[in-house]
Scaffold this motif. Structure first.
Motif, short mmCIF file in Angstrom:
data_model
loop_
_atom_site.label_atom_id
_atom_site.label_comp_id
_atom_site.label_asym_id
_atom_site.label_seq_id
_atom_site.Cartn_x
_atom_site.Cartn_y
_atom_site.Cartn_z
N HIS A 141 -55.13 -45.46 -22.88
CA HIS A 141 -53.96 -46.04 -23.53
C HIS A 141 -52.88 -46.36 -22.51
O HIS A 141 -53.03 -46.08 -21.32
N GLU B 108 -55.31 -39.23 -25.82
CA GLU B 108 -54.45 -38.37 -26.66
C GLU B 108 -54.56 -38.76 -28.13
O GLU B 108 -53.68 -38.44 -28.94
N HIS C 210 -49.90 -45.34 -21.62
CA HIS C 210 -48.85 -44.46 -21.11
C HIS C 210 -48.99 -44.26 -19.60
O HIS C 210 -50.11 -44.22 -19.08
N HIS D 297 -51.88 -42.57 -31.90
CA HIS D 297 -51.04 -42.07 -30.80
C HIS D 297 -50.27 -43.27 -30.25
O HIS D 297 -49.04 -43.25 -30.15
N HIS E 141 -51.52 -42.09 -17.78
CA HIS E 141 -52.96 -42.32 -18.00
C HIS E 141 -53.48 -43.54 -17.26
O HIS E 141 -54.67 -43.68 -17.04
FE FE2 Z 1 -50.00 -40.63 -24.29
#
Ligand code: FE2
Length: 305
Positions: A67, A178, A69, A159, A72
């Motif tokens: 994802h 996540e 973020h 998420h 990550h």
């Molecule tokens: Fe995250």
């Protein structure tokens, strides 16, 4: 069993980086892929550990991102610069986001505050974030043959809208990022509920992950769960997400639906007084605000705890 995210599992999965920001390297007979590349400051550490795992970091064929973020995908631009043949895969939104100067700057700010802690890892290397072109715009149902192992792609939003989970059926290994929450505490004694874009999608994503009946879950941070602990994590995550929603509803009721007041009251009770939440307070507040706003937008129809 609950293991620290380090070393190797099932003779097929090895961990690059370290347990804080594990990059799960899945080694098929013909190709290899890594799931996630944490903060940009970890770039040189991924290179070093990939050398240990593969003999040469250039042997890594693909990097897949769970994802958008910063913790990550932060090292993905660095790895892409260092390994020009590396194929990068992720949800198409990742490419759109990283094309924005404002987003790159924000991610950079979030990781730079940790520079002192990771100075030994990063040295004087140029690990700056930069736009990232995807070789694979991953969609639900995609699958990649690694030679004896398959990396299947599942869109598991909730998420974030762009959350992707990866499943290797031959070894029953799930890498959800996540999308199903993450274990909390020094001994995984709780679960941090992580819905930020949609409560309903998040619940459905947990159910979908559970339907795969994973025998191993490589968590996005710190832990690898196997056997019964993998199955019970997803059950527990579903249950704790429902409880958490009811808790938020209760705070909203107490505050007559005032979102800001409910966030302040809940943070005081849960973070400051009860404690045990291992997350920086600003990050906790940002996430909690999003979660309370989401639950408020659903209407306060469920009975409080
Ligand atoms: Fe995250």
């Amino acid at each position: 069993m609950i293991y620290k995210a380090e070393g190797s599992f099932e003779n097929a999965v090895s961990i690059a980086g370290d347990m804080a920001y594990p990059g799960y390297v899945i080694r098929g007979k013909e190709r290899s892929c890594m799931i996630d590349a944490g903060i940009n400051l970890y770039g040189p550490l991924y290179m070093r550990t990939l050398e240990t795992i593969l003999g040469d970091p250039g042997r890594l064929d693909m990097l897949f991102l769970t994802h958008s973020h910063y913790d990550h995908l932060g090292a993905a631009p660095y790895l892409s610069r260092m390994l020009p043949a590396l194929e990068i895969g992720g949800h198409e939104k990742i490419e759109e986001l990283l094309a924005k100067e404002k987003v790159l700057k924000f991610m950079d700010t979030l990781s730079e505050v940790q520079r002192e802690m990771f100075q030994e890892i990063v040295g004087d290397e140029d690990v700056h974030l930069s736009p990232l072109l995807l070789d694979h715009r991953l969609k639900d149902g995609d699958s990649f043959d690694l030679g004896g192992l398959t990396c299947e792609v599942y869109h598991t939003p909730g998420h974030t809208k762009d959350s992707i989970s990866f499943f290797v059926p031959e070894i029953g290994a799930l890498f959800p990022g996540e999308a199903a929450g993450i274990p909390r505490g020094e001994h995984c004694e709780g679960i941090q509920v992580e819905f930020l874009s949609s409560y309903g999608d998040y619940i459905q994503s947990i159910e979908r992950a559970a339907s795969l009946k994973p025998r191993m879950i490589g968590m996005a941070h710190a832990w690898v769960l196997t056997g019964d602990d993998a199955a019970s994590f997803l059950e527990q995550s579903y249950h704790e997400t429902e409880l958490y929603r009811k808790q938020i509803e209760s705070f909203l009721n107490d505050c007559s639906g005032d979102i800001d007041a409910a966030v302040e009251k809940m943070a005081l009770a849960e973070y400051d007084e009860k404690g045990g939440i291992y997350q920086e307070r600003n990050a906790y507040m940002t996430n909690l605000s999003a979660q309370v706003a989401l639950i408020a937008s659903m209407g306060n129809t469920c009975s409080p705890l």
